[in-house]
Design a protein around this motif. Structure first.
Motif, PDB file in Angstrom:
ATOM      1  N   LYS A  54       0.833  -1.214   0.000  1.00 19.97           N
ATOM      2  CA  LYS A  54       0.000   0.000   0.000  1.00 19.97           C
ATOM      3  C   LYS A  54       0.864   1.260   0.000  1.00 19.97           C
ATOM      4  CE  LYS A  54      -4.127  -2.060   1.846  1.00 19.97           C
ATOM      5  NZ  LYS A  54      -5.153  -2.066   2.853  1.00 19.97           N
ATOM      6  N   VAL A  55       1.994   1.236   0.686  1.00 25.01           N
ATOM      7  CA  VAL A  55       2.901   2.390   0.676  1.00 25.01           C
ATOM      8  C   VAL A  55       3.465   2.580  -0.725  1.00 25.01           C
ATOM      9  CG1 VAL A  55       5.152   3.200   1.483  1.00 25.01           C
ATOM     10  CG2 VAL A  55       3.496   2.304   3.107  1.00 25.01           C
ATOM     11  N   ARG A  56       3.832   1.490  -1.371  1.00 20.48           N
ATOM     12  CA  ARG A  56       4.378   1.548  -2.718  1.00 20.48           C
ATOM     13  C   ARG A  56       3.355   2.123  -3.696  1.00 20.48           C
ATOM     14  NH1 ARG A  56       5.200  -3.136  -2.797  1.00 20.48           N
ATOM     15  NH2 ARG A  56       7.120  -3.597  -2.073  1.00 20.48           N
ATOM     16  N   ARG A  57       2.080   1.838  -3.475  1.00 22.32           N
ATOM     17  CA  ARG A  57       1.018   2.282  -4.368  1.00 22.32           C
ATOM     18  C   ARG A  57       0.824   3.790  -4.314  1.00 22.32           C
ATOM     19  NH1 ARG A  57      -4.442   0.032  -2.659  1.00 22.32           N
ATOM     20  NH2 ARG A  57      -4.208   1.673  -1.151  1.00 22.32           N
ATOM     21  N   THR A  58       1.140   4.407  -3.191  1.00 16.47           N
ATOM     22  CA  THR A  58       0.864   5.835  -3.035  1.00 16.47           C
ATOM     23  C   THR A  58       1.850   6.710  -3.802  1.00 16.47           C
ATOM     24  OG1 THR A  58       2.158   5.930  -0.994  1.00 16.47           O
ATOM     25  CG2 THR A  58      -0.209   5.520  -0.787  1.00 16.47           C
ATOM     26  N   HIS A  59       2.979   6.172  -4.220  1.00 12.18           N
ATOM     27  CA  HIS A  59       3.943   6.967  -4.970  1.00 12.18           C
ATOM     28  C   HIS A  59       3.428   7.215  -6.383  1.00 12.18           C
ATOM     29  CE1 HIS A  59       6.931   5.158  -2.010  1.00 12.18           C
ATOM     30  NE2 HIS A  59       6.869   6.443  -1.737  1.00 12.18           N
ATOM     31  N   LYS A  60       3.559   8.455  -6.829  1.00 14.36           N
ATOM     32  CA  LYS A  60       3.141   8.793  -8.183  1.00 14.36           C
ATOM     33  C   LYS A  60       4.255   8.428  -9.157  1.00 14.36           C
ATOM     34  CE  LYS A  60      -0.110  12.239  -6.952  1.00 14.36           C
ATOM     35  NZ  LYS A  60      -1.193  12.819  -7.643  1.00 14.36           N
ATOM     36  N   ILE A  61       3.843   7.882 -10.297  1.00 22.62           N
ATOM     37  CA  ILE A  61       4.803   7.478 -11.318  1.00 22.62           C
ATOM     38  C   ILE A  61       5.011   8.661 -12.261  1.00 22.62           C
ATOM     39  CG2 ILE A  61       5.224   5.868 -13.198  1.00 22.62           C
ATOM     40  CD1 ILE A  61       3.413   3.887 -11.729  1.00 22.62           C
ATOM     41  N   PRO A  62       6.262   9.048 -12.503  1.00 22.40           N
ATOM     42  CA  PRO A  62       6.533  10.172 -13.403  1.00 22.40           C
ATOM     43  C   PRO A  62       6.052   9.875 -14.825  1.00 22.40           C
ATOM     44  CG  PRO A  62       8.500   9.579 -12.165  1.00 22.40           C
ATOM     45  CD  PRO A  62       7.475   8.537 -11.884  1.00 22.40           C
ATOM     46  N   LEU A  63       5.733  10.918 -15.566  1.00 25.55           N
ATOM     47  CA  LEU A  63       5.211  10.791 -16.922  1.00 25.55           C
ATOM     48  C   LEU A  63       6.209  10.088 -17.837  1.00 25.55           C
ATOM     49  CD1 LEU A  63       2.962  11.433 -18.936  1.00 25.55           C
ATOM     50  CD2 LEU A  63       4.111  13.606 -19.379  1.00 25.55           C
ATOM     51  N   LEU A  64       7.495  10.392 -17.697  1.00 33.02           N
ATOM     52  CA  LEU A  64       8.515   9.768 -18.530  1.00 33.02           C
ATOM     53  C   LEU A  64       8.548   8.253 -18.328  1.00 33.02           C
ATOM     54  CD1 LEU A  64      10.765  10.261 -20.569  1.00 33.02           C
ATOM     55  CD2 LEU A  64      12.334  10.561 -18.653  1.00 33.02           C
ATOM     56  N   VAL A  65       8.382   7.819 -17.084  1.00 33.89           N
ATOM     57  CA  VAL A  65       8.370   6.382 -16.788  1.00 33.89           C
ATOM     58  C   VAL A  65       7.134   5.732 -17.401  1.00 33.89           C
ATOM     59  CG1 VAL A  65       8.253   4.676 -14.939  1.00 33.89           C
ATOM     60  CG2 VAL A  65       9.728   6.663 -14.695  1.00 33.89           C
ATOM     61  N   LYS A  66       5.991   6.411 -17.324  1.00 35.58           N
ATOM     62  CA  LYS A  66       4.765   5.871 -17.921  1.00 35.58           C
ATOM     63  C   LYS A  66       4.919   5.708 -19.427  1.00 35.58           C
ATOM     64  CE  LYS A  66       1.413   7.702 -14.617  1.00 35.58           C
ATOM     65  NZ  LYS A  66       0.272   8.629 -14.445  1.00 35.58           N
ATOM     66  N   VAL A  67       5.490   6.723 -20.082  1.00 37.18           N
ATOM     67  CA  VAL A  67       5.671   6.670 -21.535  1.00 37.18           C
ATOM     68  C   VAL A  67       6.639   5.558 -21.909  1.00 37.18           C
ATOM     69  CG1 VAL A  67       6.576   7.949 -23.529  1.00 37.18           C
ATOM     70  CG2 VAL A  67       5.080   9.089 -21.887  1.00 37.18           C
ATOM     71  N   SER A  68       7.735   5.431 -21.161  1.00 37.37           N
ATOM     72  CA  SER A  68       8.696   4.368 -21.476  1.00 37.37           C
ATOM     73  C   SER A  68       8.081   2.993 -21.247  1.00 37.37           C
ATOM     74  CB  SER A  68       9.976   4.533 -20.657  1.00 37.37           C
ATOM     75  OG  SER A  68       9.714   4.355 -19.287  1.00 37.37           O
ATOM     76  N   ASN A  69       7.218   2.840 -20.238  1.00 35.01           N
ATOM     77  CA  ASN A  69       6.541   1.557 -20.025  1.00 35.01           C
ATOM     78  C   ASN A  69       5.615   1.230 -21.179  1.00 35.01           C
ATOM     79  OD1 ASN A  69       7.804   1.036 -17.617  1.00 35.01           O
ATOM     80  ND2 ASN A  69       6.155   1.862 -16.359  1.00 35.01           N
ATOM     81  N   ILE A  70       4.936   2.222 -21.720  1.00 36.24           N
ATOM     82  CA  ILE A  70       4.055   1.989 -22.862  1.00 36.24           C
ATOM     83  C   ILE A  70       4.872   1.570 -24.079  1.00 36.24           C
ATOM     84  CG2 ILE A  70       2.522   3.147 -24.512  1.00 36.24           C
ATOM     85  CD1 ILE A  70       1.482   4.807 -22.124  1.00 36.24           C
ATOM     86  N   ILE A  71       5.988   2.240 -24.312  1.00 38.25           N
ATOM     87  CA  ILE A  71       6.835   1.895 -25.455  1.00 38.25           C
ATOM     88  C   ILE A  71       7.387   0.485 -25.298  1.00 38.25           C
ATOM     89  CG2 ILE A  71       9.009   2.451 -26.623  1.00 38.25           C
ATOM     90  CD1 ILE A  71       8.345   5.422 -26.038  1.00 38.25           C
ATOM     91  N   LEU A  72       7.815   0.132 -24.090  1.00 38.59           N
ATOM     92  CA  LEU A  72       8.338  -1.218 -23.860  1.00 38.59           C
ATOM     93  C   LEU A  72       7.255  -2.276 -23.980  1.00 38.59           C
ATOM     94  CD1 LEU A  72      10.780  -0.579 -20.888  1.00 38.59           C
ATOM     95  CD2 LEU A  72      11.375  -1.069 -23.260  1.00 38.59           C
TER      96      LEU A  72
END
Length: 169
Positions: free
Chosen positions: A26-44
């Motif tokens: 639950k602590v891990r879930r509260t961290h916001k994921i940066p936009l660059l990381v989201k975009v790189s995850n989509i590309i991967l």
């Protein structure tokens, strides 16, 4: 119903003294994921489209098996068993923050158990009218299985610590 299943899963882990797993997840879930990381995850994730022909072929086989009475249902349950076993413990993998590679390694070490669990879960969930009940019992069974895995993991960690202390003395 997924939210209810998450609550049941987390509740069982907490009830069985594995609050640390639930709290860290639950602590891990509260961290916001940066936009660059989201975009790189989509590309991967675009590389996952290479499995599309496999998935289409698998779906065709499942459809054809579904046309065969009784035996077809058992074949479908067996074909879907490994994925169902992993899906049952998806919440655990999320709470532990495991990567796809760690999940694959974990799955390979316990493959027969996942196939067995998935086979029974699929067969029980294919019973009309009772399938809603069995969805929750499968979730409870998966959570209790995670309790066993976590207990073994903690016991192994304690054994390693004890061995280190004995070696240092």
């Amino acid at each position: 119903m997924p939210e209810i299943e998450k609550l049941v899963f987390d509740g069982i882990l907490s009830k069985e003294f594995h609050d640390d797993v639930v709290i860290m997840g639950k602590v891990r879930r509260t961290h916001k994921i940066p936009l660059l990381v989201k975009v790189s995850n989509i590309i991967l994730s675009l590389s996952n489209w290479t499995v599309l022909p496999y998935l289409l072929g698998r779906s065709l086989v499942i459809f054809l098996c579904g046309l065969v009475p009784f035996v077809g249902a058992m074949l479908i349950a067996y074909i879907k068993a490994p994925r169902r076993g992993l899906q049952a413990q998806h919440r655990y993998f999320f709470l532990r923050g495991m990567s796809q590679q760690q999940i694959r390694v974990h799955y390979k070490t316990k493959k027969p158990e996942y196939i067995g669990f998935g086979l029974v879960a699929n067969l029980l969930e294919s019973i009309p009218l009772f399938n809603l009940l069995f969805i929750f019992t499968d979730t409870i069974g998966a959570a209790l299985w995670v309790v066993k895995i976590e207990s073994e993991r903690k016991l192994n960690m304690l054994k390693e610590e004890l061995n280190k202390e004995v070696r240092s003395d």
